[in-house]
Enzyme design. Structure first.
Site, short mmCIF file in Angstrom:
data_model
loop_
_atom_site.label_atom_id
_atom_site.label_comp_id
_atom_site.label_asym_id
_atom_site.label_seq_id
_atom_site.Cartn_x
_atom_site.Cartn_y
_atom_site.Cartn_z
N ASP A 46 -14.12 -12.70 -94.80
CA ASP A 46 -15.21 -13.66 -94.63
C ASP A 46 -15.19 -14.74 -95.71
O ASP A 46 -16.20 -15.00 -96.36
CB ASP A 46 -16.54 -12.87 -94.67
CG ASP A 46 -17.75 -13.74 -94.43
OD1 ASP A 46 -17.68 -14.63 -93.58
OD2 ASP A 46 -18.77 -13.52 -95.11
N GLU A 106 -13.62 -2.84 -98.19
CA GLU A 106 -13.96 -2.48 -96.81
C GLU A 106 -12.74 -2.33 -95.90
O GLU A 106 -12.69 -2.93 -94.82
CB GLU A 106 -14.94 -3.49 -96.21
CG GLU A 106 -16.27 -3.54 -96.91
CD GLU A 106 -17.29 -4.44 -96.19
OE1 GLU A 106 -16.95 -5.02 -95.15
OE2 GLU A 106 -18.42 -4.53 -96.69
N TYR A 143 -25.72 -3.60 -95.44
CA TYR A 143 -26.53 -4.77 -95.09
C TYR A 143 -27.67 -4.37 -94.16
O TYR A 143 -27.80 -4.91 -93.05
CB TYR A 143 -25.62 -5.85 -94.46
CG TYR A 143 -24.75 -6.50 -95.52
CD1 TYR A 143 -25.21 -7.59 -96.26
CD2 TYR A 143 -23.49 -6.00 -95.82
CE1 TYR A 143 -24.44 -8.17 -97.25
CE2 TYR A 143 -22.70 -6.58 -96.82
CZ TYR A 143 -23.20 -7.66 -97.53
OH TYR A 143 -22.44 -8.23 -98.51
N GLU A 199 -22.36 -4.24 -102.73
CA GLU A 199 -22.82 -5.45 -102.02
C GLU A 199 -24.11 -5.13 -101.30
O GLU A 199 -24.25 -4.04 -100.73
CB GLU A 199 -21.81 -5.91 -100.94
CG GLU A 199 -20.57 -6.57 -101.44
CD GLU A 199 -19.64 -7.04 -100.32
OE1 GLU A 199 -20.12 -7.36 -99.21
OE2 GLU A 199 -18.43 -7.06 -100.57
C1 BDP Z 1 -19.24 -7.79 -96.47
C2 BDP Z 1 -17.89 -8.31 -96.96
C3 BDP Z 1 -18.02 -9.71 -97.54
C4 BDP Z 1 -18.81 -10.59 -96.59
C5 BDP Z 1 -20.19 -9.98 -96.38
C6 BDP Z 1 -21.03 -10.84 -95.45
O1 BDP Z 1 -17.36 -7.44 -97.93
O2 BDP Z 1 -16.75 -10.25 -97.78
O3 BDP Z 1 -18.90 -11.92 -97.01
O4 BDP Z 1 -19.99 -8.74 -95.77
O5 BDP Z 1 -20.87 -10.71 -94.24
O6 BDP Z 1 -19.09 -6.73 -95.60
O7 BDP Z 1 -21.81 -11.66 -95.91
#
Ligand code: BDP
Length: 647
Positions: A208, A453, A506, A542
């Site tokens: 991404d 990932e 997330y 993250e």
């Molecule tokens: C995570 C990835 C990261 C992405 C992020 C996203 O590790 O590189 O930019 O998601 O979607 O899973 O913002």
């Protein structure tokens, strides 16, 4: 169907990858610095540039563009170095170009460098993405596979044989990614002639961020004497107030050279010295290297001077001198803690990208210094080099400011089972060797991350990560190793091999969008499951939410600044419970907005930054600032100047 130019470019890439795997890393990769015996000449600046737009992308090689000045081969444009080339022009074809691009610059090499046959002249590229071939005066001097790491060639012979001190440097760079590159990618040919013209292809990737390309870091010429220090490895530890620095120096170009090592404190006092290429220096009343906000005198660096001497007819002369900053510190991991100098360290930091307007991934001092100022302003003590190694100058800044780093290799987007094969693994192992060789001496680097990932639930992942992690440990036993997972705890096949579990999640974004009320439950479950299964400390590597700056809503809605804040607050409530147990860190995704490829889920890039791409704070930045300083005040030993005024 016969293979087309891009396919051939990909094949060439693959062959080069294999070839680099066969060569074990023999030489060092010390950062070029000046010393009484070494000179550095920066040849970055304005270069000329030509993209090979031939359908096959191979005209440059067929017509041997490296043999004559590039301008004689066809139209050229100005191109700054370092910079990605993608956003420099108004041409979308250059922005999205896939294949070979050509760079060239004429430079003058000081005459005395050429005349003195005892001088080695080295050409070094800080990094170029992805695959590079280098010529000097039309003679090929080296090639390199992989972006984000330096490569170099001894060009003394070529210069002395060709046109003397005028030097034409040509660099061809290809950004094509294959299943075996890091990151991986595929070239897809579109064969439906009702929708695509003949020869139409796209590069598919599973990561991404924009696949910026070009010469991303400075290009340098530097000298060393023939008998020179090739590499230095230091490892440090301490006991009570005695610091120990073990060193290993490799010298090339002389079998009779003697090595001397001297360690000086910041005030210039010599605190220890030794003769010989290996040994241990003892430092009494040691000043340890401490992270920012963990100690009142953080980031203490000694200076280690390594010199090479030669004795000839009773006369001893110094032939080479190299000075390396050394921070004395230890890193250890227990089942619930990350210890720096035997004290618990909690990562309150950020994930970053090398990314900015216009220059893309090009190294830029104003940006680097601004980013460090912002990190220190918000009370961040750490960052992860997501998703690839950053410029060495950035690691040097981190050493000097006490910012702790998780150093990551570009093993990002490994989602296709064909990328778990032997060729991929061999390249991945080589990449780790190059990364450790470059970054091993930085006190700021406290952990290696071998991937982000990956599809770690696929059957080959168990073997792949076992090999990768154990190879990395064999290269450097002084630091823990991890990879970043987004897999379910029950299906992750690599987790048994890592030292620290790093999890990305997330909740209320990709999962249950809009439902921030679920974060508490889901995050608690995530932590308990992972810890229950592995009993290893966990970093939330993250978490975050997109926020378009200036969009507001209350109650919060996705993409507003309020929503980003609410997501963070809900995560923080859980972190505050779990950091009393086994959670050892939190790294926000992301420090700043960054460019991605175009897609229906991205509005001019990823907006999960707490700063905009131009480094202006969103509401989330102020929230994190308060939090990080509060944590630092609770856990660290801060000098009075560093106390956050409102707390
Ligand atoms: C995570 C990835 C990261 C992405 C992020 C996203 O590790 O590189 O930019 O998601 O979607 O899973 O913002």
């Amino acid at each position: 169907m016969g293979s087309s130019g891009a396919e051939r470019a990909a094949e060439r890439l693959l062959l080069a990858a294999l070839c680099s795997v066969c060569q074990a890393l023999q030489d060092g990769m010390l950062f070029p610095t000046e010393s009484p015996s070494r000179e550095v000449k920066d040849v970055s600046g304005l270069w000329i540039f030509r993209a090979d737009e031939s359908p096959e992308r191979s005209r440059g090689f067929e017509q041997q563009w490296y043999k004559s000045p590039l301008a004689e081969t066809g139209p050229v444009i100005d191109m700054p170095v370092p910079s990605s080339y993608n956003d420099i022009t108004q041409d979308a074809q250059i922005r999205d170009f896939i294949g070979w691009v050509w760079y060239e610059k004429d430079v003058w090499v000081p005459a005395r460098w050429i005349q003195d046959r005892g001088t080695r002249i080295v050409l070094r590229v800080g990094s170029a993405h992805y695959y590079s071939v280098l010529w000097v005066n039309g003679v090929k001097v080296t090639e390199h596979v992989g972006g984000h790491l330096p490569f170099e060639a001894d060009i003394s012979g070529v210069l002395r044989q060709t046109s003397g001190n005028q030097c034409r440097i040509t660099i061809a760079v290809n950004n094509t990614l294959t299943l075996e590159t890091l990151p991986p990618g595929t070239i897809q040919y579109m064969t439906d002639r009702s929708r695509y013209p003949a020869g139409y292809f796209v590069q598919n990737t599973n990561f991404d961020f924009f696949n910026y390309a070009g010469i991303h870091r400075p290009v340098l010429l530097y000298t060393t004497p023939k008998a020179h220090i090739d590499d230095i490895t230091v490892e440090t530890t301490f006991s009570d107030n005695i610091g120990l620095v073990s060193f290993n120096v490799s010298v090339l170009g002389s079998s009779k050279a003697a090595v001397k090592v001297t360690l000086s404190a910041q005030d210039g006092r010599c605190v220890a010295s030794a003769d010989g290429s290996r040994g241990v220096l003892k430092v009494t009343d040691v000043n340890l290297w401490w992270p920012y906000l963990m100690h009142e005198n953080p980031a203490y660096l000694y200076s280690m001077e390594v010199s090479v001497h030669r004795t000839c007819k009773c006369l001893t002369s110094v032939t080479d001198v190299y000075t390396l900053p050394v921070g004395i510190r230890t890193v250890k991991v227990t089942s619930t803690q990350f210890l720096i100098n035997n004290k618990p360290f909690y990562f309150h930091g950020v994930n970053k990208h090398e990314d900015a307007d216009i220059r893309g991934k090009g190294f830029d001092w104003p940006l680097v210094v601004k980013d460090f100022n912002l990190m220190k302003w918000m009370g961040a003590n750490s960052f992860r080099t997501s998703h690839y190694p950053y410029a060495e100058e950035i690691l040097q800044m981190a050493d000097r400011h006490g910012i702790v780093i998780i150093d990551e290799c570009p093993g990002v987007g490994i989602k296709d089972i064909r990328s778990f094969g032997n060729v991929s693994l061999a390249h991945h192992l080589t990449f780790m060797e190059e990364l450790v060789r470059r970054d091993k001496n930085h006190p700021s680097v406290v952990m290696w991350s071998v991937a982000n990932e990956p599809a770690s639930e696929m059957p080959p992942a168990g073997f792949y990560f076992k090999e990768l992690v154990s190879h990395t440990r064999s290269l450097d036993s002084s630091r823990p190793v991890t990879y970043i997972t987004a897999s379910n705890y029950a299906r992750d096949l690599g987790a048994p091999y890592v030292d620290v579990i790093c999890v990305n999640s997330y909740f209320s974004w990709y999962q249950d969008p809009g439902h921030t009320e679920l974060i508490g439950l889901q995050l608690n479950t995530q932590f308990d499951n992972w810890y229950g299964k592995y009993q290893k400390p966990i970093i939330q590597s993250e978490y975050g939410a997109d926020a378009v700056p200036g969009l507001h809503s209350d109650p919060p809605m996705m993409f507003t600044e309020e929503y980003q804040k609410t997501v963070l607050q809900n995560y923080h409530n859980v972190f505050d419970q779990k950091r009393k147990e086994f959670v050892i860190g939190e790294l926000i995704w992301n420090f700043a907005d960054f460019m991605t490829s175009q897609s229906i889920i991205r509005v001019v890039g990823n907006k999960k930054g707490i700063f905009t791409r131009q480094r202006q704070p969103k509401a989330g930045a102020f929230l994190l600032r308060e939090r990080y300083w509060r944590i630092a005040n609770e856990t660290g030993v801060l000098p009075t100047w560093a106390r956050y005024p409102c707390l």
